[in-house]
Design an enzyme around this catalytic site. Structure first.
Site: not given
Ligand code: MV4
Length: 446
Positions: A116, A199, A234, A290
Protein backbone atom coordinates in the site's frame (compact mmCIF):
# COMPACT_ATOMS: atom_id res chain seq x y z
CA UNK A 1 -10.70 -16.98 -27.57
CA UNK A 2 -10.60 -19.44 -24.69
CA UNK A 3 -12.44 -22.75 -25.03
CA UNK A 4 -12.58 -23.49 -21.33
CA UNK A 5 -12.23 -21.37 -18.18
CA UNK A 6 -11.71 -22.75 -14.69
CA UNK A 7 -13.24 -20.72 -11.88
CA UNK A 8 -11.13 -20.79 -8.72
CA UNK A 9 -13.93 -19.70 -6.40
CA UNK A 10 -17.35 -20.60 -5.02
CA UNK A 11 -20.79 -19.14 -4.32
CA UNK A 12 -22.38 -16.23 -6.10
CA UNK A 13 -19.22 -14.96 -7.79
CA UNK A 14 -18.38 -18.41 -9.18
CA UNK A 15 -21.91 -18.58 -10.59
CA UNK A 16 -21.53 -15.04 -11.98
CA UNK A 17 -18.41 -16.14 -13.88
CA UNK A 18 -20.10 -19.35 -15.07
CA UNK A 19 -22.84 -17.18 -16.58
CA UNK A 20 -20.37 -14.89 -18.34
CA UNK A 21 -18.53 -17.90 -19.80
CA UNK A 22 -21.72 -19.49 -21.05
CA UNK A 23 -22.81 -16.27 -22.76
CA UNK A 24 -19.43 -16.15 -24.50
CA UNK A 25 -19.67 -19.78 -25.64
CA UNK A 26 -16.86 -20.83 -23.27
CA UNK A 27 -17.01 -24.03 -21.21
CA UNK A 28 -17.06 -23.23 -17.48
CA UNK A 29 -15.29 -25.53 -15.03
CA UNK A 30 -16.42 -25.24 -11.38
CA UNK A 31 -14.26 -26.46 -8.52
CA UNK A 32 -15.69 -27.43 -5.16
CA UNK A 33 -14.88 -28.62 -1.66
CA UNK A 34 -16.63 -31.42 0.21
CA UNK A 35 -18.91 -28.74 1.73
CA UNK A 36 -20.04 -27.53 -1.72
CA UNK A 37 -21.08 -30.61 -3.70
CA UNK A 38 -24.69 -29.30 -3.68
CA UNK A 39 -23.73 -25.67 -4.37
CA UNK A 40 -25.34 -23.79 -7.25
CA UNK A 41 -22.06 -22.87 -8.96
CA UNK A 42 -21.44 -26.62 -9.23
CA UNK A 43 -24.93 -27.32 -10.58
CA UNK A 44 -24.67 -24.68 -13.30
CA UNK A 45 -21.12 -25.38 -14.49
CA UNK A 46 -20.38 -27.35 -17.66
CA UNK A 47 -17.77 -29.42 -15.87
CA UNK A 48 -16.84 -29.90 -12.23
CA UNK A 49 -13.70 -30.84 -10.30
CA UNK A 50 -13.47 -31.86 -6.66
CA UNK A 51 -10.69 -30.05 -4.78
CA UNK A 52 -10.65 -31.44 -1.24
CA UNK A 53 -11.94 -30.97 2.30
CA UNK A 54 -13.99 -27.91 3.38
CA UNK A 55 -11.24 -25.73 4.96
CA UNK A 56 -10.23 -23.18 2.30
CA UNK A 57 -6.54 -24.00 2.74
CA UNK A 58 -7.29 -27.53 1.54
CA UNK A 59 -9.61 -26.50 -1.28
CA UNK A 60 -10.14 -22.97 -2.65
CA UNK A 61 -6.69 -21.80 -1.53
CA UNK A 62 -4.93 -24.99 -2.62
CA UNK A 63 -2.81 -23.82 -5.57
CA UNK A 64 -1.49 -27.28 -6.43
CA UNK A 65 -5.02 -28.75 -6.57
CA UNK A 66 -6.29 -25.83 -8.68
CA UNK A 67 -3.47 -26.17 -11.22
CA UNK A 68 -4.04 -29.92 -11.35
CA UNK A 69 -7.76 -29.25 -11.94
CA UNK A 70 -6.94 -26.92 -14.84
CA UNK A 71 -4.55 -29.45 -16.32
CA UNK A 72 -6.92 -32.43 -16.03
CA UNK A 73 -9.91 -30.54 -17.44
CA UNK A 74 -7.90 -28.90 -20.23
CA UNK A 75 -8.82 -25.35 -19.21
CA UNK A 76 -6.91 -22.53 -20.91
CA UNK A 77 -7.55 -19.83 -18.33
CA UNK A 78 -8.39 -19.34 -14.65
CA UNK A 79 -10.76 -16.72 -13.23
CA UNK A 80 -10.07 -16.13 -9.52
CA UNK A 81 -13.27 -14.22 -8.61
CA UNK A 82 -12.80 -12.11 -5.43
CA UNK A 83 -11.32 -13.15 -2.10
CA UNK A 84 -9.40 -16.46 -1.86
CA UNK A 85 -6.48 -16.22 -4.36
CA UNK A 86 -7.73 -13.23 -6.37
CA UNK A 87 -5.02 -10.83 -5.15
CA UNK A 88 -2.27 -13.36 -4.62
CA UNK A 89 0.62 -12.48 -6.96
CA UNK A 90 2.28 -15.88 -6.46
CA UNK A 91 -0.92 -17.58 -7.65
CA UNK A 92 -1.17 -15.35 -10.73
CA UNK A 93 2.44 -16.19 -11.51
CA UNK A 94 1.93 -19.94 -10.96
CA UNK A 95 -1.03 -19.83 -13.36
CA UNK A 96 0.90 -18.11 -16.14
CA UNK A 97 4.00 -20.27 -15.49
CA UNK A 98 1.75 -23.29 -16.08
CA UNK A 99 0.97 -21.88 -19.54
CA UNK A 100 -2.54 -20.71 -18.63
CA UNK A 101 -4.05 -17.24 -18.79
CA UNK A 102 -4.84 -15.52 -15.49
CA UNK A 103 -8.07 -13.54 -15.87
CA UNK A 104 -6.90 -10.48 -14.00
CA UNK A 105 -3.91 -8.15 -13.89
CA UNK A 106 -0.30 -9.34 -14.12
CA UNK A 107 1.43 -10.83 -11.08
CA UNK A 108 3.68 -7.74 -11.11
CA UNK A 109 0.70 -5.37 -10.93
CA UNK A 110 -0.90 -7.37 -8.10
CA UNK A 111 2.40 -7.34 -6.24
CA UNK A 112 2.96 -3.58 -6.72
CA UNK A 113 -0.53 -2.64 -5.54
CA UNK A 114 -0.40 -5.16 -2.71
CA UNK A 115 2.17 -2.94 -1.05
CA UNK A 116 0.00 0.00 0.00
CA UNK A 117 2.91 2.34 0.52
CA UNK A 118 4.34 1.48 -2.92
CA UNK A 119 0.85 2.07 -4.37
CA UNK A 120 0.90 5.53 -2.78
CA UNK A 121 4.18 6.30 -4.54
CA UNK A 122 2.74 5.11 -7.87
CA UNK A 123 -0.27 7.39 -7.32
CA UNK A 124 2.00 10.36 -6.55
CA UNK A 125 3.99 9.60 -9.71
CA UNK A 126 0.76 9.70 -11.71
CA UNK A 127 -0.23 13.07 -10.19
CA UNK A 128 -3.07 11.46 -8.26
CA UNK A 129 -3.69 13.17 -4.91
CA UNK A 130 -2.83 11.05 -1.84
CA UNK A 131 -3.58 11.75 1.83
CA UNK A 132 -0.77 13.93 3.25
CA UNK A 133 1.60 11.39 4.72
CA UNK A 134 4.94 9.66 4.60
CA UNK A 135 6.97 7.02 2.91
CA UNK A 136 7.93 3.97 4.99
CA UNK A 137 8.95 4.87 8.54
CA UNK A 138 11.90 2.87 9.84
CA UNK A 139 11.56 3.60 13.56
CA UNK A 140 9.34 5.17 16.22
CA UNK A 141 11.69 8.20 16.27
CA UNK A 142 11.31 8.66 12.53
CA UNK A 143 7.52 8.32 12.88
CA UNK A 144 7.45 11.02 15.56
CA UNK A 145 9.47 13.49 13.52
CA UNK A 146 7.40 12.76 10.38
CA UNK A 147 4.14 13.15 12.32
CA UNK A 148 5.27 16.57 13.54
CA UNK A 149 5.35 17.65 9.89
CA UNK A 150 2.03 16.02 8.97
CA UNK A 151 0.22 17.18 12.12
CA UNK A 152 -1.85 15.05 14.51
CA UNK A 153 -3.98 12.98 14.49
CA UNK A 154 -2.13 10.55 12.24
CA UNK A 155 -2.95 7.06 11.05
CA UNK A 156 -0.34 4.31 11.19
CA UNK A 157 -0.83 1.84 8.35
CA UNK A 158 0.86 -1.44 7.46
CA UNK A 159 2.30 -1.43 3.93
CA UNK A 160 1.30 -5.07 3.54
CA UNK A 161 -2.17 -4.49 5.04
CA UNK A 162 -5.15 -2.95 3.34
CA UNK A 163 -8.90 -3.19 3.64
CA UNK A 164 -8.75 -2.01 7.23
CA UNK A 165 -6.21 -4.51 8.52
CA UNK A 166 -3.20 -3.19 10.42
CA UNK A 167 -4.30 0.41 10.98
CA UNK A 168 -4.12 2.58 14.13
CA UNK A 169 -4.85 6.20 15.03
CA UNK A 170 -2.51 8.32 17.18
CA UNK A 171 -3.45 11.71 18.66
CA UNK A 172 0.00 12.63 19.98
CA UNK A 173 3.61 11.43 20.07
CA UNK A 174 3.15 9.15 23.09
CA UNK A 175 0.27 7.36 21.39
CA UNK A 176 2.26 7.25 18.17
CA UNK A 177 5.25 5.50 19.75
CA UNK A 178 2.90 2.86 21.16
CA UNK A 179 0.95 2.56 17.89
CA UNK A 180 4.14 2.02 15.88
CA UNK A 181 5.34 -0.68 18.25
CA UNK A 182 2.03 -2.57 18.33
CA UNK A 183 1.29 -2.13 14.61
CA UNK A 184 4.76 -3.31 13.62
CA UNK A 185 4.46 -6.49 15.68
CA UNK A 186 0.94 -7.16 14.37
CA UNK A 187 1.94 -6.57 10.75
CA UNK A 188 4.97 -8.85 11.11
CA UNK A 189 2.87 -11.70 12.43
CA UNK A 190 -0.16 -11.14 10.17
CA UNK A 191 1.59 -10.32 6.86
CA UNK A 192 5.23 -11.29 7.45
CA UNK A 193 6.15 -7.66 6.77
CA UNK A 194 6.27 -5.01 9.50
CA UNK A 195 6.74 -2.04 7.16
CA UNK A 196 4.66 0.95 8.27
CA UNK A 197 3.78 4.37 6.86
CA UNK A 198 1.86 7.36 8.16
CA UNK A 199 -1.05 9.40 6.89
CA UNK A 200 -2.92 12.38 8.24
CA UNK A 201 -6.05 10.91 9.86
CA UNK A 202 -9.29 12.05 8.23
CA UNK A 203 -12.04 11.86 10.86
CA UNK A 204 -15.14 10.95 8.90
CA UNK A 205 -14.38 10.62 5.20
CA UNK A 206 -16.58 9.14 2.53
CA UNK A 207 -15.31 6.04 0.77
CA UNK A 208 -15.75 6.35 -2.98
CA UNK A 209 -14.14 4.00 -5.48
CA UNK A 210 -13.67 4.22 -9.25
CA UNK A 211 -13.99 1.19 -11.53
CA UNK A 212 -11.29 1.01 -14.17
CA UNK A 213 -10.73 -1.43 -17.00
CA UNK A 214 -7.62 -1.64 -19.17
CA UNK A 215 -6.62 -3.85 -22.08
CA UNK A 216 -3.27 -5.15 -23.35
CA UNK A 217 -3.15 -2.58 -26.17
CA UNK A 218 -2.73 0.55 -24.05
CA UNK A 219 -6.46 1.19 -23.71
CA UNK A 220 -7.71 2.27 -20.27
CA UNK A 221 -11.12 3.61 -19.26
CA UNK A 222 -13.08 4.30 -16.09
CA UNK A 223 -16.66 3.23 -15.52
CA UNK A 224 -17.42 5.94 -12.97
CA UNK A 225 -17.67 5.57 -9.21
CA UNK A 226 -19.41 3.63 -6.46
CA UNK A 227 -20.25 5.07 -3.05
CA UNK A 228 -19.15 2.56 -0.40
CA UNK A 229 -19.35 4.50 2.88
CA UNK A 230 -22.14 2.39 4.39
CA UNK A 231 -19.97 -0.17 6.16
CA UNK A 232 -19.46 -1.89 9.50
CA UNK A 233 -16.03 -3.08 10.64
CA UNK A 234 -14.63 -2.63 7.13
CA UNK A 235 -17.38 -4.83 5.67
CA UNK A 236 -19.49 -2.97 3.14
CA UNK A 237 -23.22 -3.27 3.78
CA UNK A 238 -24.61 -1.53 0.71
CA UNK A 239 -23.16 0.36 -2.24
CA UNK A 240 -24.68 2.81 -4.67
CA UNK A 241 -23.88 4.79 -7.78
CA UNK A 242 -23.69 7.61 -8.59
CA UNK A 243 -22.27 8.70 -5.22
CA UNK A 244 -24.80 11.12 -3.71
CA UNK A 245 -21.90 12.92 -2.02
CA UNK A 246 -19.78 14.18 -4.89
CA UNK A 247 -20.23 16.92 -7.46
CA UNK A 248 -19.95 16.41 -11.21
CA UNK A 249 -16.64 18.26 -11.04
CA UNK A 250 -15.17 15.97 -8.35
CA UNK A 251 -16.47 12.95 -10.26
CA UNK A 252 -14.70 14.02 -13.43
CA UNK A 253 -11.40 14.75 -11.68
CA UNK A 254 -11.48 11.57 -9.61
CA UNK A 255 -12.34 9.33 -12.56
CA UNK A 256 -9.61 10.92 -14.68
CA UNK A 257 -7.14 10.43 -11.83
CA UNK A 258 -8.07 6.73 -11.62
CA UNK A 259 -7.38 6.27 -15.35
CA UNK A 260 -4.04 8.12 -15.06
CA UNK A 261 -3.06 5.73 -12.27
CA UNK A 262 -4.03 2.64 -14.28
CA UNK A 263 -2.09 3.89 -17.32
CA UNK A 264 0.94 4.88 -15.27
CA UNK A 265 1.06 1.45 -13.62
CA UNK A 266 0.72 -0.34 -17.00
CA UNK A 267 -2.33 -1.94 -15.51
CA UNK A 268 -4.49 -4.46 -17.40
CA UNK A 269 -7.92 -5.98 -16.70
CA UNK A 270 -10.43 -4.84 -14.04
CA UNK A 271 -9.32 -2.72 -11.10
CA UNK A 272 -10.82 -0.48 -8.46
CA UNK A 273 -9.16 2.71 -7.31
CA UNK A 274 -10.23 3.61 -3.76
CA UNK A 275 -10.46 7.19 -2.58
CA UNK A 276 -11.33 8.95 0.65
CA UNK A 277 -13.42 12.05 0.05
CA UNK A 278 -13.73 14.98 2.46
CA UNK A 279 -15.53 18.17 1.42
CA UNK A 280 -14.54 18.60 -2.20
CA UNK A 281 -11.14 16.93 -1.89
CA UNK A 282 -10.38 13.33 -2.83
CA UNK A 283 -7.34 11.27 -1.85
CA UNK A 284 -6.13 7.93 -3.21
CA UNK A 285 -5.72 5.20 -0.58
CA UNK A 286 -5.52 1.80 -2.27
CA UNK A 287 -6.08 -0.04 -5.53
CA UNK A 288 -7.88 -3.39 -5.57
CA UNK A 289 -6.65 -5.68 -8.32
CA UNK A 290 -9.76 -7.85 -8.65
CA UNK A 291 -13.39 -7.81 -9.72
CA UNK A 292 -15.28 -6.62 -6.65
CA UNK A 293 -18.42 -7.84 -4.90
CA UNK A 294 -20.22 -4.61 -5.84
CA UNK A 295 -19.37 -4.67 -9.56
CA UNK A 296 -23.08 -5.16 -10.55
CA UNK A 297 -23.84 -1.59 -9.41
CA UNK A 298 -21.57 -0.38 -12.21
CA UNK A 299 -22.99 -2.90 -14.68
CA UNK A 300 -26.51 -1.57 -14.08
CA UNK A 301 -25.51 2.03 -14.90
CA UNK A 302 -23.14 1.43 -17.77
CA UNK A 303 -24.57 -1.71 -19.40
CA UNK A 304 -21.02 -3.06 -19.61
CA UNK A 305 -20.67 -6.70 -18.53
CA UNK A 306 -17.51 -6.36 -16.46
CA UNK A 307 -16.86 -10.08 -16.12
CA UNK A 308 -17.19 -10.72 -19.86
CA UNK A 309 -14.91 -7.74 -20.42
CA UNK A 310 -12.33 -9.28 -18.06
CA UNK A 311 -12.37 -12.54 -19.99
CA UNK A 312 -12.11 -10.82 -23.38
CA UNK A 313 -9.23 -8.65 -22.20
CA UNK A 314 -7.34 -11.67 -20.85
CA UNK A 315 -7.80 -13.32 -24.25
CA UNK A 316 -6.09 -10.31 -25.87
CA UNK A 317 -9.14 -8.41 -27.12
CA UNK A 318 -9.20 -4.62 -27.00
CA UNK A 319 -11.71 -2.84 -24.73
CA UNK A 320 -15.20 -3.19 -26.20
CA UNK A 321 -16.16 0.44 -25.42
CA UNK A 322 -14.43 3.79 -25.73
CA UNK A 323 -14.46 6.21 -22.79
CA UNK A 324 -16.91 8.63 -24.40
CA UNK A 325 -19.27 5.74 -25.23
CA UNK A 326 -19.67 4.51 -21.63
CA UNK A 327 -23.24 5.24 -20.50
CA UNK A 328 -23.91 6.26 -16.88
CA UNK A 329 -27.65 6.25 -16.64
CA UNK A 330 -29.96 6.27 -13.61
CA UNK A 331 -29.20 5.12 -10.08
CA UNK A 332 -28.30 1.67 -8.72
CA UNK A 333 -27.95 0.20 -5.25
CA UNK A 334 -26.66 -3.13 -4.03
CA UNK A 335 -27.72 -4.70 -0.74
CA UNK A 336 -25.53 -7.48 0.61
CA UNK A 337 -27.61 -10.34 1.97
CA UNK A 338 -25.50 -11.97 4.67
CA UNK A 339 -26.40 -15.05 6.70
CA UNK A 340 -25.95 -13.09 9.93
CA UNK A 341 -28.15 -11.86 12.75
CA UNK A 342 -28.10 -8.04 12.79
CA UNK A 343 -29.91 -8.13 16.16
CA UNK A 344 -27.19 -10.27 17.72
CA UNK A 345 -23.96 -8.49 16.83
CA UNK A 346 -24.04 -9.91 13.30
CA UNK A 347 -23.44 -13.45 14.52
CA UNK A 348 -23.07 -15.86 11.56
CA UNK A 349 -26.26 -17.80 10.89
CA UNK A 350 -25.46 -20.78 8.66
CA UNK A 351 -27.98 -23.59 8.13
CA UNK A 352 -30.76 -24.73 5.85
CA UNK A 353 -32.84 -22.33 3.75
CA UNK A 354 -36.24 -23.85 4.50
CA UNK A 355 -38.24 -21.45 2.32
CA UNK A 356 -37.18 -19.07 -0.42
CA UNK A 357 -39.00 -16.61 -2.66
CA UNK A 358 -36.81 -14.17 -4.57
CA UNK A 359 -37.88 -10.66 -5.65
CA UNK A 360 -38.28 -9.73 -9.30
CA UNK A 361 -39.95 -7.18 -11.52
CA UNK A 362 -38.52 -4.13 -13.26
CA UNK A 363 -35.03 -2.99 -12.34
CA UNK A 364 -34.34 -5.88 -9.98
CA UNK A 365 -31.32 -8.19 -10.16
CA UNK A 366 -30.46 -10.96 -7.71
CA UNK A 367 -26.93 -12.41 -7.75
CA UNK A 368 -27.02 -15.33 -5.36
CA UNK A 369 -26.10 -18.98 -5.14
CA UNK A 370 -28.74 -20.18 -2.70
CA UNK A 371 -31.97 -22.08 -3.30
CA UNK A 372 -34.75 -23.53 -1.17
CA UNK A 373 -33.41 -26.56 0.66
CA UNK A 374 -29.75 -25.45 0.32
CA UNK A 375 -27.67 -25.71 3.47
CA UNK A 376 -25.31 -22.76 3.92
CA UNK A 377 -22.04 -24.29 5.09
CA UNK A 378 -20.32 -22.73 8.12
CA UNK A 379 -16.84 -22.66 6.56
CA UNK A 380 -16.91 -19.62 4.30
CA UNK A 381 -17.96 -15.99 4.02
CA UNK A 382 -21.46 -15.18 5.29
CA UNK A 383 -22.54 -13.26 2.18
CA UNK A 384 -25.10 -15.48 0.44
CA UNK A 385 -26.45 -13.08 -2.14
CA UNK A 386 -26.86 -9.55 -3.40
CA UNK A 387 -29.98 -7.64 -4.35
CA UNK A 388 -29.26 -4.97 -6.91
CA UNK A 389 -31.86 -2.44 -7.99
CA UNK A 390 -31.80 0.14 -10.74
CA UNK A 391 -34.12 3.06 -11.49
CA UNK A 392 -33.88 6.42 -13.21
CA UNK A 393 -33.57 8.43 -9.97
CA UNK A 394 -32.20 7.75 -6.46
CA UNK A 395 -35.66 8.20 -4.98
CA UNK A 396 -37.18 5.63 -7.35
CA UNK A 397 -34.31 3.24 -6.67
CA UNK A 398 -34.96 3.55 -2.93
CA UNK A 399 -38.68 2.86 -3.36
CA UNK A 400 -37.89 -0.08 -5.61
CA UNK A 401 -35.38 -1.45 -3.09
CA UNK A 402 -37.90 -1.25 -0.27
CA UNK A 403 -40.47 -3.06 -2.42
CA UNK A 404 -37.98 -5.76 -3.50
CA UNK A 405 -36.62 -6.38 0.00
CA UNK A 406 -40.18 -6.84 1.25
CA UNK A 407 -40.77 -9.40 -1.52
CA UNK A 408 -37.74 -11.38 -0.34
CA UNK A 409 -38.94 -14.35 1.73
CA UNK A 410 -36.07 -16.30 3.15
CA UNK A 411 -36.67 -18.63 6.08
CA UNK A 412 -34.50 -20.93 8.20
CA UNK A 413 -31.65 -18.50 8.79
CA UNK A 414 -31.18 -14.89 9.91
CA UNK A 415 -30.17 -12.34 7.31
CA UNK A 416 -29.25 -8.67 6.97
CA UNK A 417 -32.54 -7.91 5.14
CA UNK A 418 -34.13 -6.25 8.24
CA UNK A 419 -31.08 -3.96 8.55
CA UNK A 420 -31.45 -2.88 4.93
CA UNK A 421 -35.15 -2.11 5.46
CA UNK A 422 -34.21 0.00 8.47
CA UNK A 423 -31.61 1.92 6.44
CA UNK A 424 -34.18 2.56 3.71
CA UNK A 425 -36.22 4.49 6.29
CA UNK A 426 -33.25 6.27 7.85
CA UNK A 427 -33.22 10.05 7.38
CA UNK A 428 -29.46 10.30 7.02
CA UNK A 429 -29.27 7.50 4.45
CA UNK A 430 -32.20 9.02 2.58
CA UNK A 431 -30.43 12.40 2.53
CA UNK A 432 -27.42 10.77 0.88
CA UNK A 433 -25.12 12.64 3.27
CA UNK A 434 -23.48 9.72 5.11
CA UNK A 435 -19.83 8.90 5.84
CA UNK A 436 -17.80 5.80 6.77
CA UNK A 437 -18.54 6.16 10.49
CA UNK A 438 -22.29 6.56 10.13
CA UNK A 439 -23.56 2.95 10.30
CA UNK A 440 -21.57 2.15 13.44
CA UNK A 441 -22.96 5.33 15.08
CA UNK A 442 -26.49 4.26 14.13
CA UNK A 443 -26.02 0.71 15.44
CA UNK A 444 -24.65 2.02 18.75
CA UNK A 445 -27.87 4.01 19.22
CA UNK A 446 -29.71 0.67 19.09
C1 MV4 B 1 -7.98 6.14 6.47
C2 MV4 B 1 -9.00 6.73 7.22
C3 MV4 B 1 -8.81 8.01 7.67
N1 MV4 B 1 -7.66 8.65 7.38
N2 MV4 B 1 -6.87 6.82 6.19
C4 MV4 B 1 -9.69 1.77 6.42
C5 MV4 B 1 -9.60 0.69 5.40
C6 MV4 B 1 -8.50 1.07 4.50
N3 MV4 B 1 -8.82 0.72 3.15
C7 MV4 B 1 -8.34 2.55 4.69
N4 MV4 B 1 -9.13 2.89 5.82
C8 MV4 B 1 -9.15 4.14 6.28
N5 MV4 B 1 -8.08 4.89 6.00
C9 MV4 B 1 -6.73 8.06 6.66
N6 MV4 B 1 -5.59 8.72 6.40
C10 MV4 B 1 -10.15 5.99 7.48
C11 MV4 B 1 -10.23 4.68 7.02
C12 MV4 B 1 -11.45 3.99 7.32
C13 MV4 B 1 -12.30 3.55 6.32
C14 MV4 B 1 -11.99 3.74 4.98
C15 MV4 B 1 -12.83 3.28 4.00
C16 MV4 B 1 -14.01 2.65 4.36
C17 MV4 B 1 -14.33 2.45 5.65
C18 MV4 B 1 -13.47 2.90 6.65
C19 MV4 B 1 -13.81 2.70 7.98
C20 MV4 B 1 -12.97 3.13 8.96
C21 MV4 B 1 -11.78 3.77 8.64
Amino acid sequence: MFDKVLIANRGEIALRVVRACQELGIQAVAVYSDADSEALHVRHADEIYHLGPPPAKKSYLNVEALLQAAKETGADAIHPGYGFLAENAAFAKAVTDAGLAFIGPSAEAIDKMGNKSAARRIAEDADVPVVPGSDDVGSADEAVSTAAEIGYPVMVKAAAGGGGRGIRVAENKEELRKAVQVAKREAESAFGDGTLYLEKFLANPRHVEVQVMADHHGGAIHLFERECSMQRRHQKVLEEAPSPGISAEVREKMCEAAVRLAKNADYANAGTVEFLVEDDEFYFIEMNTRIQVEHPVTEMLTGVDLVKEQILIAAGEPLSVAQDEVPFVGHAMEFRINAEDPDNDFMPSPGEITFLEVPGGPGVRVDSAIYQGYKIPPFYDSMVGKLIVWALTREEAINRARRALKEYRLEGINTTIPLHLRLLDDKVFLSGDYHTGYLEELLKEG
